[in-house]
Design an enzyme around this catalytic site. Structure first.
Site, PDB file in Angstrom:
ATOM      1  N   CYS A   1       0.881  -1.013  -0.063  1.00 61.60           N
ATOM      2  CA  CYS A   1       0.100   0.013  -0.002  1.00 61.60           C
ATOM      3  C   CYS A   1       1.030   1.197  -0.145  1.00 61.60           C
ATOM      4  O   CYS A   1       1.470   1.708   0.822  1.00 61.60           O
ATOM      5  CB  CYS A   1      -0.956  -0.021   1.231  1.00 61.60           C
ATOM      6  SG  CYS A   1      -2.168   1.657   1.131  1.00 61.60           S
ATOM      7  N   GLY A   2       1.027   1.784  -1.090  1.00 58.86           N
ATOM      8  CA  GLY A   2       1.818   2.975  -1.310  1.00 58.86           C
ATOM      9  C   GLY A   2       1.359   4.216  -0.640  1.00 58.86           C
ATOM     10  O   GLY A   2       2.140   4.990   0.106  1.00 58.86           O
ATOM     11  N   HIS A   3       0.228   4.679  -0.689  1.00 55.78           N
ATOM     12  CA  HIS A   3      -0.464   5.694  -0.119  1.00 55.78           C
ATOM     13  C   HIS A   3      -0.371   5.397   1.613  1.00 55.78           C
ATOM     14  O   HIS A   3      -0.224   6.428   2.355  1.00 55.78           O
ATOM     15  CB  HIS A   3      -1.930   6.076  -0.478  1.00 55.78           C
ATOM     16  CG  HIS A   3      -2.996   5.409   0.512  1.00 55.78           C
ATOM     17  ND1 HIS A   3      -3.456   4.193  -0.105  1.00 55.78           N
ATOM     18  CD2 HIS A   3      -3.720   5.875   1.488  1.00 55.78           C
ATOM     19  CE1 HIS A   3      -4.381   3.843   0.809  1.00 55.78           C
ATOM     20  NE2 HIS A   3      -4.561   4.773   1.610  1.00 55.78           N
TER      21      HIS A   3
ATOM     22  N   GLY B   1      -0.328   4.866  -4.765  1.00 54.09           N
ATOM     23  CA  GLY B   1       1.191   4.567  -4.760  1.00 54.09           C
ATOM     24  C   GLY B   1       1.743   3.478  -5.491  1.00 54.09           C
ATOM     25  O   GLY B   1       2.547   3.554  -6.630  1.00 54.09           O
TER      26      GLY B   1
END
Length: 335
Positions: free
Chosen positions: A89-91, A257
């Site tokens: 999970c980028g964000h 992300g």
């Protein structure tokens, strides 16, 4: 009867609910093992409690802070959404990096960059937090290696006919195609059709061999669909708008992300994103990330190390509980 403390953030509009401590230990010697344990244990009940209405909503995202795999990371993270636990999970990594510095968990100077190293189920990632005059100015998510898995994969859908998608890995597997291929523009007014397209594409890819490539058990299968389109705006950087549909119909408010990292892998492979260039990635609500390749890995695994930068902000703090007499229990999702 649990009482769960949370710190809520958003990254480019996408929510992320941080749970620093749990009332029990999620077993496992690595973050990946803890994810497997969490899927069917009490941690999943807390996930549902925090995602479902009336405490959350159908597009909620969040994460549990857990011990790292080894002392090389500051902590580990288990990411969760409406349908379960994701592998990247980028964000959320960007929100966790910002929270770690703002809370004092990781010390940072008033000016300059600080790396917050986090173990996640798909590997080790870094949130590089940039400080300016004592405040978090920006945060960059440096992802696990990203690479192209397959090009021009045929998929049959119910409402959109036969389509062709590209598959790229960036900690999770994404199917990518132009929004025009399904006759849509990436706008909020098209949200219902965007969700339908994303859902049908993932369903159509369930038996595709390319969806079960060089991935460990529990990380295979297509996580989400990215619909993208060009953006006309001043400047020399390549600009695209994309929307990521994942977890049986959740829609990313941010440009995603890990989804943006997957797009960079595809664009770099096709030559559309030249060496040293930056992708400006816009979301369905017009929020923005900037992404670039920071390293090219050699060897049989290879892949690109992609850095995605943006901003993350706190939006609130809270304590959530479930009363023993509450007949709605862990809650519900109404769409």
């Amino acid at each position: 009867m649990w009482e769960i403390e949370t710190f809520d953030y958003h990254t480019a509009g996408e929510p992320f609910r941080i749970v620093p401590t749990l009332p029990f230990l999620i077993e496992g010697s690595t973050v990946q093992e803890r994810r497997e344990y969490a899927i069917s244990g009490d941690a999943d009940k807390i996930r549902k409690l925090l995602v479902n209405e009336p405490r959350g909503h159908g597009d909620m995202y969040g994460g549990f802070v857990v011990p790292p795999n080894d002392p090389g990371a500051h902590f580990g993270a288990l990411f969760w959404h409406r349908e379960g636990f994701s592998t990247v999970c980028g964000h959320g990594t960007m929100a966790l990096g910002t929270w770690a510095v703002r809370s004092g968990l990781v010390r940072a100077p008033d000016d300059g960059d600080t790396d917050v190293v986090i173990d996640i189920p798909s590997g080790r990632v870094t949130a590089r937090v940039s400080m300016l005059e004592g405040k978090v100015h920006e945060v960059a998510f440096r992802n696990v290696p990203s690479f192209v898995v397959a090009r021009d994969v045929e998929v049959q859908t119910t409402d959109f006919g036969r389509l062709r998608v590209d598959l790229a890995w960036s900690g999770a597997l994404y199917a990518s195609l132009p929004a025009a291929a399904v006759g849509l523009e990436v706008t909020p007014s098209n949200l219902a059709r965007v969700v339908a397209a994303g859902h049908q594409i993932v369903a159509g890819l369930e038996r595709q061999p390319a969806s079960f490539g060089p991935f460990e058990t529990g990380m295979d299968g297509v996580f989400g669909t990215i619909l993208h389109e060009p953006v006309k705006a001043p400047g020399d950087a390549l600009k695209q708008r994309n929307v990521s549909v994942f977890a049986d119909g959740q829609v990313a408010r941010s440009p995603s992300g890990s989804g943006t990292a997957a797009r960079v892998a595809l664009l770099s492979d096709s030559g559309e994103l030249a060496e040293g260039e930056t992708l400006e990635s816009y979301s369905i609500i017009d929020s923005r990330f900037a992404a670039r390749v920071v390293d090219r890995l050699s060897g049989p695994d290879g892949g690109l190390v992609v850095e995605v930068s943006g901003r993350s902000f706190p939006v609130g703090e809270g304590k959530f509980s479930l009363d023993a007499d509450d007949e709605l229990g862990l809650g519900f999702v109404l769409r």
